[in-house]
Design an enzyme around this catalytic site. Structure first.
Site, PDB file in Angstrom:
ATOM      1  CB  THR A 131      -6.932   3.540  -2.276  1.00 38.10           C
ATOM      2  OG1 THR A 131      -6.607   2.392  -1.492  1.00 38.10           O
ATOM      3  CG2 THR A 131      -6.773   4.808  -1.466  1.00 38.10           C
ATOM      4  CG  ASN A 165      -4.980  -1.386  -4.045  1.00 39.43           C
ATOM      5  OD1 ASN A 165      -5.715  -0.508  -3.600  1.00 39.43           O
ATOM      6  ND2 ASN A 165      -4.146  -2.075  -3.298  1.00 39.43           N
ATOM      7  CD  GLU A 219      -2.770   2.341  -1.757  1.00 36.60           C
ATOM      8  OE1 GLU A 219      -3.908   1.974  -1.439  1.00 36.60           O
ATOM      9  OE2 GLU A 219      -1.805   2.292  -1.003  1.00 36.60           O
TER      10      GLU A 219
HETATM   11  C1  LIG Z   1      -3.219   9.794  -0.094  1.00 37.21           C
HETATM   12  C2  LIG Z   1      -2.497   8.559   0.411  1.00 37.21           C
HETATM   13  C3  LIG Z   1      -1.269   8.692   1.034  1.00 37.21           C
HETATM   14  C4  LIG Z   1      -0.583   7.594   1.533  1.00 37.21           C
HETATM   15  N1  LIG Z   1       0.612   7.757   2.144  1.00 37.21           N
HETATM   16  C5  LIG Z   1       1.270   6.682   2.647  1.00 37.21           C
HETATM   17  C6  LIG Z   1       2.518   6.839   3.338  1.00 37.21           C
HETATM   18  O1  LIG Z   1       3.081   7.943   3.453  1.00 37.21           O
HETATM   19  N2  LIG Z   1       3.110   5.742   3.854  1.00 37.21           N
HETATM   20  C7  LIG Z   1       2.543   4.491   3.733  1.00 37.21           C
HETATM   21  O2  LIG Z   1       3.103   3.537   4.233  1.00 37.21           O
HETATM   22  N3  LIG Z   1       1.396   4.305   3.065  1.00 37.21           N
HETATM   23  C8  LIG Z   1       0.731   5.359   2.526  1.00 37.21           C
HETATM   24  N4  LIG Z   1      -0.462   5.171   1.876  1.00 37.21           N
HETATM   25  C9  LIG Z   1      -0.926   3.806   1.616  1.00 37.21           C
HETATM   26  C10 LIG Z   1      -1.787   3.218   2.711  1.00 37.21           C
HETATM   27  O3  LIG Z   1      -0.911   2.468   3.516  1.00 37.21           O
HETATM   28  C11 LIG Z   1      -2.848   2.318   2.046  1.00 37.21           C
HETATM   29  O4  LIG Z   1      -3.649   3.079   1.214  1.00 37.21           O
HETATM   30  C12 LIG Z   1      -3.735   1.625   3.044  1.00 37.21           C
HETATM   31  O5  LIG Z   1      -2.963   0.755   3.741  1.00 37.21           O
HETATM   32  C13 LIG Z   1      -4.885   0.861   2.356  1.00 37.21           C
HETATM   33  O6  LIG Z   1      -4.435  -0.242   1.622  1.00 37.21           O
HETATM   34  P1  LIG Z   1      -5.468  -1.159   0.784  1.00 37.21           P
HETATM   35  O7  LIG Z   1      -6.063  -0.326  -0.321  1.00 37.21           O
HETATM   36  O8  LIG Z   1      -4.634  -2.290   0.226  1.00 37.21           O
HETATM   37  O9  LIG Z   1      -6.505  -1.629   1.735  1.00 37.21           O
HETATM   38  C14 LIG Z   1      -1.146   6.279   1.370  1.00 37.21           C
HETATM   39  C15 LIG Z   1      -2.390   6.155   0.719  1.00 37.21           C
HETATM   40  C16 LIG Z   1      -3.068   7.262   0.248  1.00 37.21           C
HETATM   41  C17 LIG Z   1      -4.396   7.083  -0.441  1.00 37.21           C
HETATM   42  N1  LIG Z   2     -14.014   7.132  -3.897  1.00 36.05           N
HETATM   43  C1  LIG Z   2     -13.419   5.973  -4.236  1.00 36.05           C
HETATM   44  N2  LIG Z   2     -12.154   5.968  -4.708  1.00 36.05           N
HETATM   45  C2  LIG Z   2     -11.547   4.805  -5.032  1.00 36.05           C
HETATM   46  N3  LIG Z   2     -12.144   3.598  -4.932  1.00 36.05           N
HETATM   47  C3  LIG Z   2     -13.425   3.548  -4.480  1.00 36.05           C
HETATM   48  C4  LIG Z   2     -14.101   4.725  -4.102  1.00 36.05           C
HETATM   49  N4  LIG Z   2     -15.322   4.387  -3.669  1.00 36.05           N
HETATM   50  C5  LIG Z   2     -15.407   3.063  -3.771  1.00 36.05           C
HETATM   51  N5  LIG Z   2     -14.291   2.521  -4.266  1.00 36.05           N
HETATM   52  C6  LIG Z   2     -14.117   1.062  -4.466  1.00 36.05           C
HETATM   53  O1  LIG Z   2     -13.474   0.578  -3.283  1.00 36.05           O
HETATM   54  C7  LIG Z   2     -12.291  -0.140  -3.618  1.00 36.05           C
HETATM   55  C8  LIG Z   2     -11.192   0.201  -2.634  1.00 36.05           C
HETATM   56  O2  LIG Z   2     -11.548  -0.059  -1.285  1.00 36.05           O
HETATM   57  P1  LIG Z   2     -10.445  -0.529  -0.272  1.00 36.05           P
HETATM   58  O3  LIG Z   2     -11.083  -0.756   1.047  1.00 36.05           O
HETATM   59  O4  LIG Z   2      -9.281   0.424  -0.342  1.00 36.05           O
HETATM   60  O5  LIG Z   2     -10.097  -1.949  -0.846  1.00 36.05           O
HETATM   61  P2  LIG Z   2      -8.806  -2.557  -1.594  1.00 36.05           P
HETATM   62  O6  LIG Z   2      -7.845  -2.772  -0.508  1.00 36.05           O
HETATM   63  O7  LIG Z   2      -9.331  -3.844  -2.201  1.00 36.05           O
HETATM   64  O8  LIG Z   2      -8.365  -1.582  -2.627  1.00 36.05           O
HETATM   65  C9  LIG Z   2     -11.928   0.288  -5.014  1.00 36.05           C
HETATM   66  O9  LIG Z   2     -11.256  -0.708  -5.764  1.00 36.05           O
HETATM   67  C10 LIG Z   2     -13.269   0.642  -5.624  1.00 36.05           C
HETATM   68  O10 LIG Z   2     -13.857  -0.506  -6.215  1.00 36.05           O
END
Ligand SMILES: Cc1cc2nc3c(=O)[nH]c(=O)nc-3n(C[C@H](O)[C@H](O)[C@H](O)COP(=O)(O)O)c2cc1C
Ligand SMILES: Nc1ncnc2c1ncn2[C@@H]1O[C@H](COP(=O)(O)OP(=O)(O)O)[C@@H](O)[C@H]1O
Length: 308
Positions: free
Chosen positions: A208, A210, A256
């Site tokens: 995702t 961010n 995100e």
């Molecule tokens: C579609 C989607 C739904 C999510 N729903 C929740 C949720 O209901 N509760 C929550 O604590 N986090 C939720 N998250 C957030 C996740 O905790 C978070 O994406 C994950 O920890 C990755 O974090 P990072 O991108 O910093 O690595 C959601 C994320 C996505 C993409």
């Molecule tokens: N399908 C995708 N959707 C969103 N981000 C993607 C995707 N594929 C690759 N990425 C890359 O991966 C990163 C997110 O990976 P993630 O493991 O969630 O790391 P972070 O916690 O740093 O966001 C994004 O910032 C982007 O550069």
């Protein structure tokens, strides 16, 4: 469009303009009507059109914790003002000194000494100065004394109700993105830069991007079906906006977005996320497995709605 930050950055060349003042949060259709009147007057006078805004917005200064969510952060607001033909923005820090200016002092220091205003356009409910003591009648009187004209733009309504930033906050909280588009004159979106997260997403099959919200309280919370334009292609995806109670919990809201059928590096890119539909509220999950399962279900639901 020129941005002037603070009265102390105004120069003699900035004197002489048509102006308007307000928060312009959201730059909605009601605001756009004021901006169009501003442009008409600036063309008539052959002078630049200037918008005076406040950052933070007054309610954010008075009650930081109780202030309503922001529809547009400063950068988004500036982009929208520029798109609406504004020549110059004077951005004033709303602080104690500004707060204590009387209506007379505000007119003298900002409008007359600072901007040399020749025409002032205001919303029909505009109030300003210490304790909101300045109103339209006061401005008209000042205008007669100092040689500027004042006009109150008419209320703009949609479905029989006045368009306002607070109505938009409610409409967004209700997840009514069709009505929000009508009130905004464009779909609701949030634009920001992609920053590094905890790198957890990719390990659970949900990378995702961010998007930095800079501590600003967003008007949406939960999981949404979204789209993002990237290099001229509209990508479909799903976004979570909230405090992520299951993982980190730094107490701040995060946005995100996962883009379907995309892989690539988005770090540092500026993305505009357009919101289409709410899927569910954010929840606290007891395990990473449960969170992962919920995210997988969200992906499936959003894909199905997109017809992917
Ligand atoms: C579609 C989607 C739904 C999510 N729903 C929740 C949720 O209901 N509760 C929550 O604590 N986090 C939720 N998250 C957030 C996740 O905790 C978070 O994406 C994950 O920890 C990755 O974090 P990072 O991108 O910093 O690595 C959601 C994320 C996505 C993409
Ligand atoms: N399908 C995708 N959707 C969103 N981000 C993607 C995707 N594929 C690759 N990425 C890359 O991966 C990163 C997110 O990976 P993630 O493991 O969630 O790391 P972070 O916690 O740093 O966001 C994004 O910032 C982007 O550069």
């Amino acid at each position: 469009m020129e941005l002037v930050r603070g009265l102390h950055n105004l120069r003699p060349r900035h004197r002489g303009c048509a102006a308007t003042i307000g928060n312009f949060d959201g730059v909605h259709v009601g605001h756009q009507a004021i901006l169009s009147r501003l442009r008409a007057h600036s063309e008539r006078l052959g002078l630049p059109g200037c918008v005076v805004i406040f950052e933070p917005q007054p309610r954010e200064f008075f009650a930081p914790d109780a202030a309503p969510p922001r529809l547009t952060r400063l950068r988004e607001k500036l982009t929208l003002l520029q798109q609406n033909g504004v020549d110059r923005v004077l951005c004033l820090a709303f602080n104690r000194r500004l707060r204590e200016l009387s209506a007379e002092q505000f007119v003298q220091q900002v409008l007359i000494d600072g901007l040399g205003v020749r025409h002032l356009e205001v919303g029909d409910d505009f109030r300003f100065g210490c304790d909101r003591s300045g109103d339209f009648a006061f401005l008209q009187q000042s205008g007669r004394a100092h040689g500027f004209t004042v006009e109150a733009a008419n209320t703009v309504a949609e479905s029989g109700e006045r368009i306002s930033s607070s109505r938009l906050r409610q409409v967004l909280a209700d997840g009514d993105f069709i009505l929000a588009s009508l009130l905004l004159g464009r779909p609701f979106s949030i634009t920001g830069r992609v920053v590094y997260g905890q790198q957890l997403g990719r390990t659970i099959g949900a990378p995702t991007a961010n998007i930095q919200l800079k501590r600003v309280n967003p008007p949406l919370h939960g999981v949404y079906r979204v789209s993002v334009e990237l290099d001229g292609v509209v990508r479909k995806g799903v976004a979570n906006i909230g405090k992520r109670p299951s993982v980190s919990g730094d107490g701040k809201a995060h946005l995100e977005v996962h883009l379907f059928d995309f892989s690539g590096d988005l770090y540092g890119r500026r993305l505009t996320v357009v919101f289409h539909q709410k899927l569910r509220d954010e929840k606290r999950f007891d395990s990473l497995d449960a969170l992962q399962a919920a995210i997988k279900a969200d992906f499936a639901a959003a894909r199905a709605q997109w017809g992917l």
